[in-house]
Design an enzyme around this catalytic site. Structure first.
Site, PDB file in Angstrom:
ATOM      1  N   ARG A  52      -9.544   0.936  10.127  1.00 47.72           N
ATOM      2  CA  ARG A  52      -9.051  -0.383  10.509  1.00 47.72           C
ATOM      3  C   ARG A  52     -10.121  -1.233  11.191  1.00 47.72           C
ATOM      4  O   ARG A  52      -9.951  -2.435  11.332  1.00 47.72           O
ATOM      5  CB  ARG A  52      -7.854  -0.250  11.454  1.00 47.72           C
ATOM      6  CG  ARG A  52      -6.597   0.267  10.795  1.00 47.72           C
ATOM      7  CD  ARG A  52      -5.418   0.247  11.750  1.00 47.72           C
ATOM      8  NE  ARG A  52      -4.170   0.603  11.097  1.00 47.72           N
ATOM      9  CZ  ARG A  52      -3.708   1.830  10.992  1.00 47.72           C
ATOM     10  NH1 ARG A  52      -4.405   2.831  11.499  1.00 47.72           N
ATOM     11  NH2 ARG A  52      -2.565   2.078  10.391  1.00 47.72           N
ATOM     12  N   ARG A 108      14.355  -5.316  12.636  1.00 46.07           N
ATOM     13  CA  ARG A 108      13.343  -4.842  13.578  1.00 46.07           C
ATOM     14  C   ARG A 108      12.670  -6.003  14.278  1.00 46.07           C
ATOM     15  O   ARG A 108      12.432  -7.055  13.687  1.00 46.07           O
ATOM     16  CB  ARG A 108      12.276  -4.023  12.829  1.00 46.07           C
ATOM     17  CG  ARG A 108      12.726  -2.642  12.443  1.00 46.07           C
ATOM     18  CD  ARG A 108      11.741  -1.947  11.516  1.00 46.07           C
ATOM     19  NE  ARG A 108      10.351  -2.222  11.837  1.00 46.07           N
ATOM     20  CZ  ARG A 108       9.320  -1.662  11.193  1.00 46.07           C
ATOM     21  NH1 ARG A 108       9.545  -0.804  10.212  1.00 46.07           N
ATOM     22  NH2 ARG A 108       8.088  -1.958  11.510  1.00 46.07           N
ATOM     23  N   ARG A 111       0.924 -10.116  13.703  1.00 46.45           N
ATOM     24  CA  ARG A 111       0.429  -8.882  13.085  1.00 46.45           C
ATOM     25  C   ARG A 111      -0.622  -9.193  12.022  1.00 46.45           C
ATOM     26  O   ARG A 111      -1.646  -8.500  11.920  1.00 46.45           O
ATOM     27  CB  ARG A 111       1.581  -8.098  12.460  1.00 46.45           C
ATOM     28  CG  ARG A 111       2.521  -7.432  13.454  1.00 46.45           C
ATOM     29  CD  ARG A 111       3.761  -6.902  12.778  1.00 46.45           C
ATOM     30  NE  ARG A 111       3.441  -5.857  11.803  1.00 46.45           N
ATOM     31  CZ  ARG A 111       4.318  -5.421  10.900  1.00 46.45           C
ATOM     32  NH1 ARG A 111       5.524  -5.954  10.819  1.00 46.45           N
ATOM     33  NH2 ARG A 111       3.965  -4.465  10.061  1.00 46.45           N
ATOM     34  N   LYS A 127       0.822  -1.212   0.000  1.00 49.31           N
ATOM     35  CA  LYS A 127       0.000   0.000   0.000  1.00 49.31           C
ATOM     36  C   LYS A 127       0.858   1.264   0.000  1.00 49.31           C
ATOM     37  O   LYS A 127       0.549   2.240  -0.692  1.00 49.31           O
ATOM     38  CB  LYS A 127      -0.932   0.027   1.225  1.00 49.31           C
ATOM     39  CG  LYS A 127      -1.927  -1.091   1.308  1.00 49.31           C
ATOM     40  CD  LYS A 127      -2.974  -0.845   2.377  1.00 49.31           C
ATOM     41  CE  LYS A 127      -2.409  -0.543   3.743  1.00 49.31           C
ATOM     42  NZ  LYS A 127      -1.635  -1.687   4.324  1.00 49.31           N
ATOM     43  N   ARG A 179      13.469  -7.860   5.619  1.00 50.24           N
ATOM     44  CA  ARG A 179      14.051  -6.522   5.716  1.00 50.24           C
ATOM     45  C   ARG A 179      15.182  -6.467   6.743  1.00 50.24           C
ATOM     46  O   ARG A 179      15.095  -7.078   7.802  1.00 50.24           O
ATOM     47  CB  ARG A 179      12.967  -5.506   6.088  1.00 50.24           C
ATOM     48  CG  ARG A 179      11.902  -5.326   5.034  1.00 50.24           C
ATOM     49  CD  ARG A 179      10.925  -4.232   5.362  1.00 50.24           C
ATOM     50  NE  ARG A 179      10.128  -4.511   6.552  1.00 50.24           N
ATOM     51  CZ  ARG A 179       9.019  -3.841   6.869  1.00 50.24           C
ATOM     52  NH1 ARG A 179       8.593  -2.873   6.089  1.00 50.24           N
ATOM     53  NH2 ARG A 179       8.343  -4.152   7.948  1.00 50.24           N
TER      54      ARG A 179
END
Length: 219
Positions: free
Chosen positions: A87, A160, A171, A13, A126
């Site tokens: 959300r 992270r 998540r 997104k 990442r």
């Protein structure tokens, strides 16, 4: 005129939001609105700050108040993009009322969809240079030389905590639990469109431009 982006973490997104900015769409981030209100030191901003500092979530009503204040500053010709908001079903219903009140129509609701295994690969690959903050991905954007940052030559990298497989899985589950009702809320609407988020960013951008009647611009 408004566009809404729905989709789980890792679906692209943010990348497509940048593409639409080139077409004159202004992204609205509720997080940015919250931070700006706190920085201004308004009564609402101070109230929000107190709640955040006390560990409480910001209520839907407070977010709605911030959105309404922002919408009142827009002109009729403005095109806005809501990325990742609403959300929850309650937020979707509040947003619907706000947009109607300010005469803002929803042009499209883009629902980015991709299998969990694709999203997990994207999110868990990442890593960041500890020296300069350059961001890489072990599959999609590796360093040119293994173990060395392209930008500064640093050899120390970090991952992270929320990009580990277990956390990413949580998540995604949280996203589906919260937003399934939101998707059901928008599916019957005429502007609802499913986006195949497994496609390349370039192909997704072409698809979105076609849906918006913008295919002759910027590509």
């Amino acid at each position: 005129m408004a566009i809404i982006f729905l989709g789980p973490p890792g679906c692209g997104k943010g990348t497509q939001s940048k593409e639409l900015q080139a077409l004159g769409y202004t992204p609205i981030s509720t997080g940015d609105l919250v931070r700006a209100e706190i920085a201004k030191g308004t009564p609402l901003g101070n109230d929000i700050k107190d709640k955040v500092n006390a560990g409480f979530l910001i209520s839907d009503e407070m977010i709605s108040e911030l959105l309404e204040a922002h919408l009142s500053t827009l002109e009729e010709k403005d095109k806005i993009l809501l990325d990742g908001y609403p959300r929850t079903l309650a937020q979707a219903e509040l947003l619907e009322s706000l947009l109607q009140k300010h005469g803002v129509s929803i042009e499209k609701i883009f629902d980015f969809q991709a299998p969990d295994d694709v999203l997990i690969v994207r999110l868990t690959g990442r890593f960041t240079c500890a020296s300069c903050g350059a961001v890489y991905h072990k599959v999609f954007r590796p360093t040119k030389e293994d173990g060395k940052c392209d930008a500064c030559g640093g050899e120390s990298f970090t991952v992270r905590k929320d990009d580990t497989p277990d956390v990413v899985g949580n998540r995604l589950r949280l996203y589906y639990d919260e937003t399934a009702p939101v998707t059901q809320f928008y599916q019957p609407q005429q502007g609802y469109v499913v986006v195949d988020a497994t496609l390349s960013p370039e192909d997704v951008a072409i698809f979105i431009r076609e849906q918006l009647g913008e295919s002759d611009r910027n590509g």
